[in-house]
Design a protein around this motif. Structure first.
Motif, PDB file in Angstrom:
ATOM      1  N   LEU A  87       1.521  49.889   4.506  1.00  6.41           N
ATOM      2  CA  LEU A  87       2.185  48.589   4.661  1.00  6.41           C
ATOM      3  C   LEU A  87       1.421  47.692   5.625  1.00  6.41           C
ATOM      4  N   ALA A  88       0.912  48.275   6.712  1.00  4.12           N
ATOM      5  CA  ALA A  88       0.121  47.494   7.674  1.00  4.12           C
ATOM      6  C   ALA A  88      -1.174  47.003   7.020  1.00  4.12           C
ATOM      7  N   ASP A  89      -1.823  47.862   6.244  1.00  3.38           N
ATOM      8  CA  ASP A  89      -3.047  47.491   5.543  1.00  3.38           C
ATOM      9  C   ASP A  89      -2.767  46.383   4.530  1.00  3.38           C
ATOM     10  N   THR A  90      -1.668  46.513   3.805  1.00  6.80           N
ATOM     11  CA  THR A  90      -1.293  45.504   2.817  1.00  6.80           C
ATOM     12  C   THR A  90      -1.033  44.161   3.501  1.00  6.80           C
ATOM     13  N   LEU A 102       3.100  38.918   5.364  1.00 10.43           N
ATOM     14  CA  LEU A 102       4.052  39.953   4.952  1.00 10.43           C
ATOM     15  C   LEU A 102       4.710  40.601   6.159  1.00 10.43           C
ATOM     16  N   ARG A 103       6.025  40.710   6.109  1.00  9.58           N
ATOM     17  CA  ARG A 103       6.800  41.433   7.125  1.00  9.58           C
ATOM     18  C   ARG A 103       7.778  42.344   6.401  1.00  9.58           C
ATOM     19  N   THR A 117       9.616  40.115   3.650  1.00  7.58           N
ATOM     20  CA  THR A 117       9.488  38.666   3.616  1.00  7.58           C
ATOM     21  C   THR A 117       8.011  38.309   3.525  1.00  7.58           C
ATOM     22  N   VAL A 118       7.765  37.159   2.949  1.00  6.71           N
ATOM     23  CA  VAL A 118       6.417  36.601   2.912  1.00  6.71           C
ATOM     24  C   VAL A 118       6.531  35.177   3.434  1.00  6.71           C
ATOM     25  N   GLY A 119       5.956  34.952   4.608  1.00  5.16           N
ATOM     26  CA  GLY A 119       5.902  33.618   5.188  1.00  5.16           C
ATOM     27  C   GLY A 119       4.654  32.904   4.719  1.00  5.16           C
ATOM     28  N   GLU A 120       4.690  31.589   4.734  1.00  5.39           N
ATOM     29  CA  GLU A 120       3.567  30.762   4.298  1.00  5.39           C
ATOM     30  C   GLU A 120       3.073  31.196   2.917  1.00  5.39           C
ATOM     31  N   ARG A 170      12.061  36.032   0.655  1.00  5.72           N
ATOM     32  CA  ARG A 170      12.573  37.388   0.891  1.00  5.72           C
ATOM     33  C   ARG A 170      12.716  38.072  -0.463  1.00  5.72           C
ATOM     34  N   PHE A 171      12.176  39.274  -0.521  1.00  2.00           N
ATOM     35  CA  PHE A 171      12.182  40.046  -1.762  1.00  2.00           C
ATOM     36  C   PHE A 171      12.863  41.383  -1.525  1.00  2.00           C
ATOM     37  N   GLU A 172      13.700  41.773  -2.474  1.00  6.10           N
ATOM     38  CA  GLU A 172      14.330  43.092  -2.451  1.00  6.10           C
ATOM     39  C   GLU A 172      13.765  43.902  -3.596  1.00  6.10           C
ATOM     40  N   GLY A 173      13.341  45.119  -3.267  1.00  4.91           N
ATOM     41  CA  GLY A 173      12.804  46.025  -4.287  1.00  4.91           C
ATOM     42  C   GLY A 173      13.674  47.240  -4.432  1.00  4.91           C
TER      43      GLY A 173
END
Length: 177
Positions: A87-90, A102-103, A117-120, A170-173
């Protein structure tokens, strides 16, 4: 159903078809304004809506994003990393490539659920507020990444968007059982 992503024809995608950007653009380089990307994205979406209807266009954009996310994960991300490092690499790669910030808000690998979440966001940050979510491509992109990493099948849906009045997407998977 025929698998359009692995069929061996000239019209199908292969990572090598992205070409050698450094060789082909020695003066302009690999970056371009977000305006140009959105011009391609939203004119393609408009044509698809006109030709096929809005729901079909949304579904196709999810499929476009899914294929891109799968290829991105395969060629850019380190799929051998443990989840936190992955996740950190992504997040770092998305930031480096100026796709978005990405957060991870919530991650439950056992349940196959996440909220990020994806900002900007490349697709929508700065769009007029219309009260709707518009990042169908991103839904597919994230699903493609998580499917390949987990070897599962995810459905990802955007629940908040710049276009719906929020300042992040904001995305839910949810992993399909």
């Amino acid at each position: 159903m025929e698998n359009i992503f692995t069929k061996n024809t000239h019209a199908c995608f292969d990572w090598s078809r992205l070409g050698d950007i450094a060789e082909g653009r020695p003066n302009l380089g690999g970056e371009m304004p977000v305006l140009v990307y959105r011009l391609l994205e939203y004119t393609a979406y408009a044509v698809l809506c006109h030709e096929l209807g809005e729901e079909a266009a949304k579904d196709l954009f999810r499929k476009f994003g899914y294929k891109a996310g799968h290829e991105f994960a395969l060629h850019v991300l380190d799929l051998s990393l443990e989840l936190d490092a992955f996740l950190a690499d992504t997040a770092k790669k998305l930031l480096d490539l100026k796709i978005g910030v990405l957060r991870v808000e919530q991650m439950d690998p056992a349940a196959g659920e996440f909220t990020v979440t994806v900002g900007e966001d490349l697709d929508c940050s700065g769009l007029p507020v219309t009260g709707e979510t518009v990042c169908n491509y991103d839904e597919g992109f994230l699903a493609g990444i998580f499917d390949l990493y987990t070897k599962g099948k995810y459905t990802v849906r955007e629940v908040d968007c710049w276009a719906s009045g929020d300042r992040v997407c904001r995305f839910e998977g949810h992993q399909e059982k």
